[in-house]
Design a protein around this motif. Structure first.
Motif, short mmCIF file in Angstrom:
data_model
loop_
_atom_site.label_atom_id
_atom_site.label_comp_id
_atom_site.label_asym_id
_atom_site.label_seq_id
_atom_site.Cartn_x
_atom_site.Cartn_y
_atom_site.Cartn_z
N MET A 86 0.80 -1.22 0.00
CA MET A 86 0.00 0.00 0.00
C MET A 86 0.84 1.28 0.00
O MET A 86 0.54 2.20 -0.75
CB MET A 86 -0.96 -0.01 1.19
CG MET A 86 -2.11 -0.96 1.02
SD MET A 86 -3.13 -1.07 2.47
CE MET A 86 -3.82 0.56 2.54
N PRO A 87 1.91 1.38 0.80
CA PRO A 87 2.65 2.65 0.81
C PRO A 87 3.65 2.82 -0.34
O PRO A 87 4.28 3.86 -0.44
CB PRO A 87 3.38 2.63 2.15
CG PRO A 87 3.43 1.22 2.57
CD PRO A 87 2.30 0.52 1.90
N VAL A 88 3.79 1.84 -1.23
CA VAL A 88 4.82 1.91 -2.27
C VAL A 88 4.63 3.11 -3.18
O VAL A 88 5.60 3.83 -3.48
CB VAL A 88 4.86 0.60 -3.09
CG1 VAL A 88 5.72 0.75 -4.32
CG2 VAL A 88 5.38 -0.54 -2.23
N TYR A 89 3.43 3.37 -3.62
CA TYR A 89 3.19 4.50 -4.52
C TYR A 89 3.58 5.81 -3.84
O TYR A 89 4.22 6.68 -4.44
CB TYR A 89 1.73 4.51 -4.96
CG TYR A 89 1.40 5.61 -5.92
CD1 TYR A 89 1.90 5.58 -7.22
CD2 TYR A 89 0.59 6.67 -5.54
CE1 TYR A 89 1.60 6.60 -8.11
CE2 TYR A 89 0.29 7.68 -6.43
CZ TYR A 89 0.80 7.65 -7.72
OH TYR A 89 0.50 8.65 -8.59
N THR A 90 3.21 5.95 -2.59
CA THR A 90 3.55 7.16 -1.84
C THR A 90 5.05 7.27 -1.65
O THR A 90 5.63 8.34 -1.84
CB THR A 90 2.84 7.15 -0.47
OG1 THR A 90 1.44 7.03 -0.67
CG2 THR A 90 3.13 8.42 0.30
N MET A 91 5.69 6.15 -1.30
CA MET A 91 7.12 6.18 -1.01
C MET A 91 7.98 6.37 -2.26
O MET A 91 9.13 6.78 -2.16
CB MET A 91 7.55 4.89 -0.30
CG MET A 91 7.01 4.75 1.09
SD MET A 91 7.71 3.41 2.05
CE MET A 91 7.56 2.01 1.00
N SER A 92 7.45 6.08 -3.43
CA SER A 92 8.26 6.22 -4.64
C SER A 92 8.47 7.68 -5.02
O SER A 92 9.34 7.98 -5.82
CB SER A 92 7.64 5.46 -5.80
OG SER A 92 6.42 6.03 -6.16
N GLY A 93 7.73 8.58 -4.44
CA GLY A 93 7.89 10.00 -4.77
C GLY A 93 8.06 10.90 -3.57
O GLY A 93 8.27 12.10 -3.72
N ASN A 94 7.99 10.35 -2.36
CA ASN A 94 8.06 11.16 -1.15
C ASN A 94 8.90 10.45 -0.10
O ASN A 94 8.77 9.25 0.09
CB ASN A 94 6.67 11.39 -0.56
CG ASN A 94 5.76 12.09 -1.53
OD1 ASN A 94 5.83 13.29 -1.69
ND2 ASN A 94 4.90 11.34 -2.20
N LYS A 95 9.72 11.21 0.60
CA LYS A 95 10.47 10.63 1.70
C LYS A 95 9.58 10.70 2.93
O LYS A 95 9.18 11.77 3.37
CB LYS A 95 11.76 11.40 1.96
CG LYS A 95 12.51 10.84 3.17
CD LYS A 95 13.96 11.07 3.08
CE LYS A 95 14.76 10.53 4.22
NZ LYS A 95 14.17 9.70 5.18
N LEU A 96 9.25 9.52 3.44
CA LEU A 96 8.42 9.47 4.64
C LEU A 96 9.29 9.73 5.86
O LEU A 96 10.47 9.40 5.88
CB LEU A 96 7.74 8.11 4.76
CG LEU A 96 6.84 7.70 3.60
CD1 LEU A 96 6.18 6.37 3.90
CD2 LEU A 96 5.78 8.74 3.32
N LEU A 140 13.29 6.08 -3.82
CA LEU A 140 13.69 7.44 -4.17
C LEU A 140 14.98 7.43 -4.99
O LEU A 140 15.14 8.24 -5.92
CB LEU A 140 13.86 8.28 -2.90
CG LEU A 140 12.56 8.56 -2.15
CD1 LEU A 140 12.85 9.24 -0.82
CD2 LEU A 140 11.60 9.37 -2.98
N ALA A 141 15.89 6.52 -4.67
CA ALA A 141 17.13 6.40 -5.45
C ALA A 141 16.81 6.00 -6.89
O ALA A 141 17.48 6.46 -7.83
CB ALA A 141 18.06 5.38 -4.81
N LYS A 142 15.79 5.19 -7.06
CA LYS A 142 15.37 4.81 -8.42
C LYS A 142 14.91 6.04 -9.20
O LYS A 142 15.20 6.18 -10.39
CB LYS A 142 14.25 3.78 -8.32
CG LYS A 142 13.77 3.26 -9.65
CD LYS A 142 12.68 2.22 -9.46
CE LYS A 142 12.14 1.76 -10.79
NZ LYS A 142 11.05 0.82 -10.66
N GLN A 143 14.22 6.95 -8.53
CA GLN A 143 13.78 8.18 -9.18
C GLN A 143 14.97 9.06 -9.55
O GLN A 143 15.01 9.66 -10.63
CB GLN A 143 12.81 8.96 -8.29
CG GLN A 143 11.52 8.25 -8.00
CD GLN A 143 10.67 8.01 -9.23
OE1 GLN A 143 10.80 8.68 -10.24
NE2 GLN A 143 9.80 7.03 -9.15
#
Length: 185
Positions: free
Chosen positions: A80-90, A146-149
């Motif tokens: 569930m949090p993957v989409y959020t974590m791929s563009g935002n640092k939690l 985030l590193a992937k981005q």
């Protein structure tokens, strides 16, 4: 469209009318994420805690075996949090809260109290080949996404998103030397 809070209501109406069918947006979600991210990331991403808690506390999930709990944690709650974590640092606090929910769900509860945790979550989060169960460490997983981005920005500089982010955040230096404000994703 979004307006700054400093724009008068009259100006908002003028701009909206001149653009035609474009509407003024308020604090809403798009693809599950808030469209405006404020300074308090705990407040913005607090919906993740609620969503994960609701999934795990469903009455159907109370009677699952350890194998069923493992599948639920891996297939639903940790995805569930993957989409959020791929563009935002939690924040570390949010990651720890979610991890704590995972651990409490894994070990269970009796009479409204959490049962004893027989080993730490970090041992369970190790890969299966080294004795763990393969659960994800959310903080490290967030960094990887985030590193992937960042890799995408470096390897494909002609993408529109690469150009926009470069112009906004690191137009003078490389992405590794720029100073990132705390309130950006």
């Amino acid at each position: 469209m979004f307006f700054s809070k400093n724009v008068s209501q009259q100006k908002k109406e003028e701009v909206s009318q001149s653009l035609g069918t474009i509407q003024v947006a308020t604090q809403v979600k798009y693809l599950g994420l808030p469209m405006v991210i404020t300074r308090s990331k705990e407040q913005v991403f607090g919906y993740m805690n609620d969503s994960i808690r609701n999934r795990m506390n469903s009455s159907k999930n109370k009677l699952l075996s350890q194998g069923g709990k493992e599948v639920l944690l891996k297939a639903i709650s940790m995805v569930m949090p993957v989409y959020t974590m791929s563009g935002n640092k939690l924040s570390n606090k949010l990651c720890k809260e979610v991890t704590s929910m995972f651990a409490n769900y894994w070990w269970g509860e009796a009479e409204g109290k959490n049962k004893m945790h027989w080993c730490s979550w970090w041992k369970l989060a190790k890969e299966k080949r080294v004795g763990g169960l393969g659960f994800k460490d959310l903080q490290n997983f967030n960094k990887v996404l985030l590193a992937k981005q960042v890799w995408r920005l470096i390897s494909k500089p002609n993408l529109l998103v690469s150009k926009v982010l470069k112009a906004k955040h690191f137009y003078r230096d490389s992405i590794f030397k720029c100073k990132i404000p705390k309130n950006v994703s």
